[in-house]
Design a protein around this motif. Structure first.
Motif, short mmCIF file in Angstrom:
data_model
loop_
_atom_site.label_atom_id
_atom_site.label_comp_id
_atom_site.label_asym_id
_atom_site.label_seq_id
_atom_site.Cartn_x
_atom_site.Cartn_y
_atom_site.Cartn_z
N ALA A 77 -4.22 2.31 6.64
CA ALA A 77 -5.43 2.97 6.17
C ALA A 77 -6.53 2.82 7.21
O ALA A 77 -6.70 1.74 7.79
N LYS B 257 -6.22 7.66 4.45
CA LYS B 257 -6.25 6.90 3.20
C LYS B 257 -4.84 6.90 2.59
O LYS B 257 -4.05 7.81 2.86
N SER C 16 -1.93 0.61 2.62
CA SER C 16 -3.26 0.06 2.31
C SER C 16 -3.42 -1.34 2.88
O SER C 16 -2.49 -1.94 3.37
#
Length: 118
Positions: A13, A86, A118
């Motif tokens: 991310a 993202k 993430s």
């Protein structure tokens, strides 16, 4: 005309990735080319388009701000530069093309997987 998408992969991310879509065959000057994406269990979404002859781009809300579509006429290649990625950008990304004036995209690349951790 055939389309070949590449450049997908695993990225953290906040990172960046550039996808490529190489076109082979006859001239694509009359084409509008596009990037779509499809996440698991979701419908395919339009990211943005580029009118090949003029280089004019259009982005949906998905692509605005973080994604940039460009093309290299000499290489017959379209690009999707993605930044500030993202986890929700995780999807299979497809390139597609249609003739100007047509309503549907009838040429599709095979898709390239983008996974954002993430």
């Amino acid at each position: 005309v055939q389309l070949q998408a590449s450049g997908g992969g695993l990225v953290q991310a906040g990172g960046s990735l550039r996808l490529s879509c190489a076109a082979s065959g006859r001239t694509q000057y009359r084409y509008i080319m596009a990037w779509f994406r499809q996440a698991p269990e979701k419908e395919r979404e339009l990211v943005g388009t580029i009118r090949w002859s003029a280089g004019m781009t259009f982005y949906t809300e998905i692509g605005k701000g973080r994604f940039t579509i460009s093309r290299d006429d000499a290489k017959k290649t379209m690009y999707l530069q993605m930044s500030s990625l993202k986890p929700e950008d995780t999807a299979v990304y497809y390139c597609a093309a249609k003739t100007v004036g047509d309503s549907t995209y009838d040429l599709w690349g095979q898709g390239t997987q983008v996974t954002v951790s993430s």
